[in-house]
Design a protein around this motif. Structure first.
Motif: not given
Length: 216
Positions: A116-128
């Motif tokens: 979940p940390r990784l998702i939160m970190r990357e979600v803006v750049q990779f909304p998929e």
């Protein structure tokens, strides 16, 4: 000679069976260290001690690697939560407490909470990535939790509340706790302190913040 060669078959099969996990372990280490965007499949292959082609035998893309990490680490927790919430009969507060404590215990594992940390970190750049996480986890768990709340209201265990918004109120503090730690680096002195957060959250959730006997 044949007797000497016989053990190699099972040993090789065990090695081959372990390779997807080895690839995922390598991907997780690199995603955490370098970020999702900067990590290449060839980097994962090198870290896992495999060729790039061997990685593609198990995972068709870098996105598939992250999906594999979610399925390996988070999906089993979602499945366990579904079992606890979906088949529970009685006071829903018991099921909610047990499920949240289970999740908090699991999140102590660095490899698990890294997802979940990784998702939160990357979600803006990779909304998929958010769409994938929603499809794999949230779309399964949230409706079951909402039905549990609705059933608790109908059976007289809970006062009338909005089930959908109540579920958000239940999981919201945990999500915010992770966001504060990961995005803003606001971490309690003793670390993430999921156990203390959870017990405090359950106390507020079920007992409220008002002192017994009235308000001032």
């Amino acid at each position: 000679m044949e007797n000497e060669k016989a053990p190699r078959g099972p040993k090789f099969r065990r090695r081959a069976d372990a390779r997807p996990d080895e690839v995922l372990d390598a991907a997780l280490e690199l995603f955490i260290a370098n970020g999702f965007a900067a990590t290449r499949v060839e980097d994962v292959a090198r870290r896992a001690g495999l060729s790039k082609g061997a990685v593609y035998l198990y995972f068709a893309s870098k996105e598939a690697l992250l999906e594999g990490l979610v399925r390996r680490a988070v999906t089993p927790i979602a499945t366990q939560a579904l079992e606890q919430l979906g088949h529970f009969e009685g006071d829903p507060r018991i099921a909610i407490s047990a499920t949240l404590r289970m999740v908090a215990t699991k999140l102590v594992d660095p490899k698990l909470i890294a997802i979940p940390r990784l998702i939160m970190r990357e979600v803006v750049q990779f909304p998929e990535l958010a769409i994938m996480y929603r499809n794999e986890v949230l779309n399964h768990v949230l409706p079951v939790a909402e039905r549990l709340i609705a059933r608790g209201i109908a059976q007289g265990y809970l006062r009338p509340v909005d089930p959908e918004l109540t579920v958000r109120s239940i999981v919201g503090p945990i999500a915010l706790h992770l966001i504060l730690a990961e995005v803003f680096q606001l971490v309690p002195e003793d670390g993430l302190a999921m156990d203390r957060l959870l017990e405090n959250h359950l106390s507020i959730l079920f007992d409220g913040m008002s002192l017994p006997g009235g308000s001032k």
